[in-house]
Design an enzyme around this catalytic site. Structure first.
Site, mmCIF file in Angstrom:
data_model
loop_
_atom_site.group_PDB
_atom_site.id
_atom_site.type_symbol
_atom_site.label_atom_id
_atom_site.label_comp_id
_atom_site.label_asym_id
_atom_site.label_seq_id
_atom_site.Cartn_x
_atom_site.Cartn_y
_atom_site.Cartn_z
ATOM 1 N N ASP A 108 -6.733 -3.978 7.772
ATOM 2 C CA ASP A 108 -7.321 -3.364 9.070
ATOM 3 C C ASP A 108 -7.701 -4.922 9.733
ATOM 4 O O ASP A 108 -7.360 -5.861 9.368
ATOM 5 C CB ASP A 108 -8.402 -2.811 8.729
ATOM 6 C CG ASP A 108 -7.946 -1.322 7.868
ATOM 7 O OD1 ASP A 108 -8.373 -1.075 6.794
ATOM 8 O OD2 ASP A 108 -7.122 -0.524 8.133
ATOM 9 N N HIS A 428 -0.067 -1.211 2.880
ATOM 10 C CA HIS A 428 -1.107 -0.760 3.703
ATOM 11 C C HIS A 428 -1.694 -1.729 4.809
ATOM 12 O O HIS A 428 -2.538 -2.461 4.344
ATOM 13 C CB HIS A 428 -2.273 -0.263 3.128
ATOM 14 C CG HIS A 428 -3.452 0.500 3.736
ATOM 15 N ND1 HIS A 428 -3.530 1.852 4.171
ATOM 16 C CD2 HIS A 428 -4.446 0.082 4.354
ATOM 17 C CE1 HIS A 428 -4.463 2.224 4.917
ATOM 18 N NE2 HIS A 428 -5.081 1.096 4.992
ATOM 19 N N ASP A 473 4.264 3.724 -3.776
ATOM 20 C CA ASP A 473 4.642 2.692 -2.612
ATOM 21 C C ASP A 473 4.409 3.661 -1.365
ATOM 22 O O ASP A 473 5.385 3.848 -0.816
ATOM 23 C CB ASP A 473 5.927 2.103 -2.919
ATOM 24 C CG ASP A 473 6.043 1.055 -1.964
ATOM 25 O OD1 ASP A 473 5.086 0.570 -1.339
ATOM 26 O OD2 ASP A 473 7.267 0.654 -1.512
ATOM 27 N N GLU A 482 -2.854 -1.488 -0.739
ATOM 28 C CA GLU A 482 -3.782 -2.273 -0.007
ATOM 29 C C GLU A 482 -3.575 -3.700 -0.263
ATOM 30 O O GLU A 482 -2.993 -4.136 -1.338
ATOM 31 C CB GLU A 482 -5.323 -1.971 -0.300
ATOM 32 C CG GLU A 482 -6.273 -2.763 0.369
ATOM 33 C CD GLU A 482 -6.350 -2.360 1.578
ATOM 34 O OE1 GLU A 482 -5.701 -2.630 2.572
ATOM 35 O OE2 GLU A 482 -7.425 -1.517 1.864
#
Length: 831
Positions: A108, A428, A473, A482
């Site tokens: 993010d 991610h 995965d 992550e």
């Protein structure tokens, strides 16, 4: 079968009748010509240096690319990540300060202060202490450019440098708002609040960590940009003063950050900053401040370690304190903690060998501690009885696990995006998961989009598996997939250290490496190397060839001893390679009836590694008996034992049983090594040099029996060459510490090295030396057949008693032997 090209060539050119022209040359000259030809042909046929199983240089390069993919702000013209463009150019402080730049934390786009600064400190540390690893990989400029990006941001975030009214922004972006958005950073239109720390709202953890980062960065940049380094150091001092003067946790003042990265304390960050500023300046008050924090009697940091992480810096603090002070209490604390991560330690391990601390970023914790372990190995390497090899072996196993080196098939996949076998396809990471290049925002994107991410986030380390080794995965399973600037920091740092130190595993599973200054040899300065390594830093060994032994045993302390009394101990180091879970057993035995006086064992998972065992005597030695020795076994089922490739002899002196193997001037060459180092003690007299083991090149011989002579040159291969001129020669696999067999006037292969009670070596037909068969006592088999028509030579010894042996022409062959030694040594150096 010939074990290596040298053995084959030696056979062809030295022994085979009618080979080329050599059989027409007179004996001594023929011998010299043969070895000279061997040197030339061996050099031509020498294979390239053994390749590591994984390309560490490539992995390091890709990790740096991952950090470039994490850049926020206006990207440079030489941006190497094509799918990334400018982002978050409007990041501002509460008074409009420019807070653009820096790194996005993970998949993010928040810029979290504590994990971000911790990652920078770790990476800067790797440049400070393992700079040569980046140089060797051709990545020094790239890593410095990479680190300049967050360093510049930290200086922007330090918005008030006033000692009485300081201010530092500890976070940009709101976690809840940010995590609700799944799209490209270039396309964000979100509220991005900034959170300041002040004397009224302190954050000694974030500010202290940033001070540590700036100090470490100043050391890293000093050789190439001293002006920039000086500026970084100024910020480090000021931030440390802020953190130390106005103390408190950041949690209460940046509660959004604490939702995701809650800090447990700040003393470790303060000590971390102080010791780094001491390293940068040499100013003792900073070291004293760190010591006071570490040794606070109300709350000592010495024995409160969990892992090296974004939240806890204590392992790094203690390791650096030991480097700077050499105080035994720091060494005791950090070595005890590191050993909890090694095989046999208290921390759990997956079936494939990952030391598993927690499900969130499991590999991150392991590789962080791998780096601490590699740093510790460097600090203790020159100390007696050190465990540097243990620390290195475990650290390499964790790095290789991340790259796809699991010991079991279920876990054998790469956990690094874009690298190796079956790498993650859905990390991610929104920027990599959404289509579009640069500033293109035309493509819709959801976290549930099928298939691999459209952009390969090269070099990113994912969180890793569960304790049972399973891995999912999928982007939505972010506990597995992550990625984070924190996750990669210890991993990249470990790669730099591994490259500098020349560590790793070959494509066939053989451990390699050692000190970078040792010529590819063992990790200690004794001249000894681990099995299949080259010689140590003073052993003069060339890199090893041939197959590695599945298990080997050597003393971890020199001199090591066990007393006659029960409860006494000796420490040994076992290097192993096993395809399945195995119990390693070391017993104390005594001849002639092999009475058992104690032992130790440890269970290891499938794979390769090194463990230290402390073998404890459980009963007193009887007053009578023969040789006392340690026996190594690998127990793969309840009743199946695999005997050791060699064992370690102990010598009884009065009422003490003392290890004699470590008293020579240099280390042994282990199986498949190059030339050996100086001699070990065998029997009662020191030897003049070590015998190379099977497949070795030249080396000096050990003393045999009470007063046997040292050999000048070992046979390169069992059954295939002349021994030394004075009793040296090969000890075949399975031979115990033998002093048996005469050299023979011809310099034929005589007894093996070490104690006079063991087995003899072997001399090939027509070698002219005495023939002591493998596993036979030299006392009974010391004699053999010499070359026809030649005079008798001298005999060897067995158990200190003369054993006759017939040999070749002493006056002629001894001179030739000396020439052979010179040629063999020259050949070894050339190879």
């Amino acid at each position: 079968m010939f074990r290596n090209i040298q053995a084959f060539l030696l056979h062809r050119f030295f022994f085979a009748e009618g080979t080329m022209f050599l059989h027409t040359v007179p004996g001594p000259a023929r011998t010299v010509a043969a070895i000279a030809a061997l040197c030339v042909l061996s050099t031509l046929a020498q294979p390239a240096a053994a390749a590591t199983k994984f390309n560490f240089n490539e992995a390091l390069s890709q990790s740096i690319l991952f950090y470039e993919a994490q850049r926020s702000g206006k990207l440079p013209a030489d941006n190497r990540i094509p799918y990334r463009g400018d982002s978050s150019l409007d990041d501002k402080g509460n008074k409009g300060e420019d807070l653009s730049g820096g790194w996005h934390d993970a998949g993010d786009y928040v810029k979290f202060g504590l994990p971000g600064a911790a990652a920078v400190t770790m990476l800067a540390w790797s440049v400070v202490d393992f700079r040569e690893g980046y140089v060797k990989a051709g990545e020094l400029d790239n890593v410095l450019d990479s680190l300049r990006w967050p360093a510049d941001f930290f200086m922007k975030a330090h918005t008030s440098r006033s000692a009485s009214d300081p201010e530092f922004y500890g976070q940009v972006g709101n976690g809840d708002i940010d995590h609700a958005y799944w799209g490209r950073a270039e396309c964000m239109k979100l509220s991005r609040p900034a959170y300041a720390l002040t004397k009224a709202k302190p954050g000694s953890d974030i500010v202290g960590e940033t001070a540590a980062a700036m100090a470490a960065l100043s050391i890293a940049f000093a050789p190439t940009d001293p002006t920039y380094a000086a500026t970084l150091l100024e910020h480090a001092r000021e931030l440390y003063h802020f953190a130390n003067t106005y103390r408190g946790l950041y949690n209460a003042h940046i509660p959004d950050g604490a939702k995701f990265y809650k800090s447990s304390q700040y003393k470790d960050e303060l000590a971390w900053a102080a010791v780094w500023i001491y390293r940068a300046t040499g100013e003792k008050p900073f070291l004293d401040a760190a010591a006071a924090l570490v040794n606070d009697p109300q709350d000592t940091l010495l024995y409160s370690m969990w892992s090296m992480s974004w939240d806890q810096k204590t392992p790094g603090v203690i390791a650096l304190m030991y480097r700077e002070t050499k105080d035994a209490k720091y060494k005791d604390a950090i070595t005890k903690f590191v050993k909890t991560w090694l095989p046999g330690g208290s921390i759990s391990r997956t079936p494939g060998g990952l030391t598993w601390r927690d499900k969130w970023g499991a590999i991150r914790y392991a590789t962080n501690m791998a780096f601490v372990s590699l740093f510790l190995a460097e600090q203790v390497r020159d100390e007696p009885g050190n465990d540097a090899a243990d620390y290195e072996s475990w650290a390499v196993s964790q790095v290789e696990y991340a790259l796809g080196g699991s010991a079991v098939a279920k876990e054998r996949r790469s956990f690094v995006v874009g690298f190796g076998e079956s790498p993650p396809q859905q990390p991610h990471h929104a920027a990599a998961a959404c289509r579009g290049l640069g500033q293109d925002c035309s493509f819709p994107c959801t976290i549930k989009d099928a298939g691999p991410n459209p952009h390969v986030l090269k070099g990113a380390l994912v969180g890793g598996p569960n304790l049972d080794g399973t891995y999912d995965d999928a982007r939505e399973k972010y506990e597995f997939t992550e990625v984070s600037v924190d996750y990669n920091s210890g991993y990249q740092s470990s790669l730099a250290a591994v490259i500098k130190l020349g560590l790793g595993t070959t494509t066939d599973g053989t451990p390699i490496g050692g000190n970078a200054d040792s010529g590819g040899g063992g990790s200690t300065d004794s001249g000894s190397g681990d099995p299949a390594d080259g010689g140590g830093s003073s052993g003069g060994g060339s890199s090893g060839g041939g197959e590695a032994s599945p298990v080997s045993l050597r003393f971890a302390e020199a001199p090591a001893s066990v007393t006659k009394a029960a409860g006494s101990k000796v420490k040994v180091l076992v290097t192993y390679s096993t395809p399945e879970e195995t119990k390693i057993v070391v017993d104390i035995l005594r001849e002639p009836d092999y009475s058992w006086y104690g032992g130790s064992d440890v269970k290891v998972s499938a794979g390769s590694g090194t463990v230290t065992l402390t073998v404890t005597r459980t009963s007193e030695l009887s007053s009578v008996g023969g040789r006392v020795f340690l026996k190594l076994w690998m127990v793969k089922t309840a009743d199946a034992h695999k005997a050791e490739p060699w064992n370690l002899a102990l010598k009884e002196v009065e009422h003490t049983v003392t290890v004699s193997a470590d008293s020579g001037s240099g280390g042994d060459s282990k199986p498949d090594d190059g030339a050996g180092g100086g001699g070990d003690t065998g029997g009662d007299s020191p030897g003049s040099g070590d015998d190379p083991k099977p497949d070795d090149g030249a080396g000096g011989g050990d003393t045999g029996g009470d007063n046997g002579g040292g050999g000048d040159a070992g046979s390169p291969d069992p059954d295939d060459g002349e021994g030394g001129t004075n009793g040296g020669g090969d000890a075949k696999p399975g031979d115990d510490e033998g002093g048996a067999g005469g050299a023979g006037g011809a310099g034929g292969a005589g007894g093996g090295d070490g104690d006079g009670d063991g087995d003899g070596g072997n001399s090939a037909p027509d070698d002219g030396g005495g023939d002591a068969k493998p596993d036979d006592d030299g006392a009974t088999d010391g004699s053999g057949n010499g070359d026809s028509g030649d005079a008798n030579g001298t005999g060897g010894t067995s158990a200190g008693k003369p054993v006759s042996g017939t040999g070749g022409n002493q006056s002629t062959r001894t001179t030739v032997g000396a020439v052979l030694l010179a040629l063999a040594v020259a050949c070894s150096v050339a190879l």
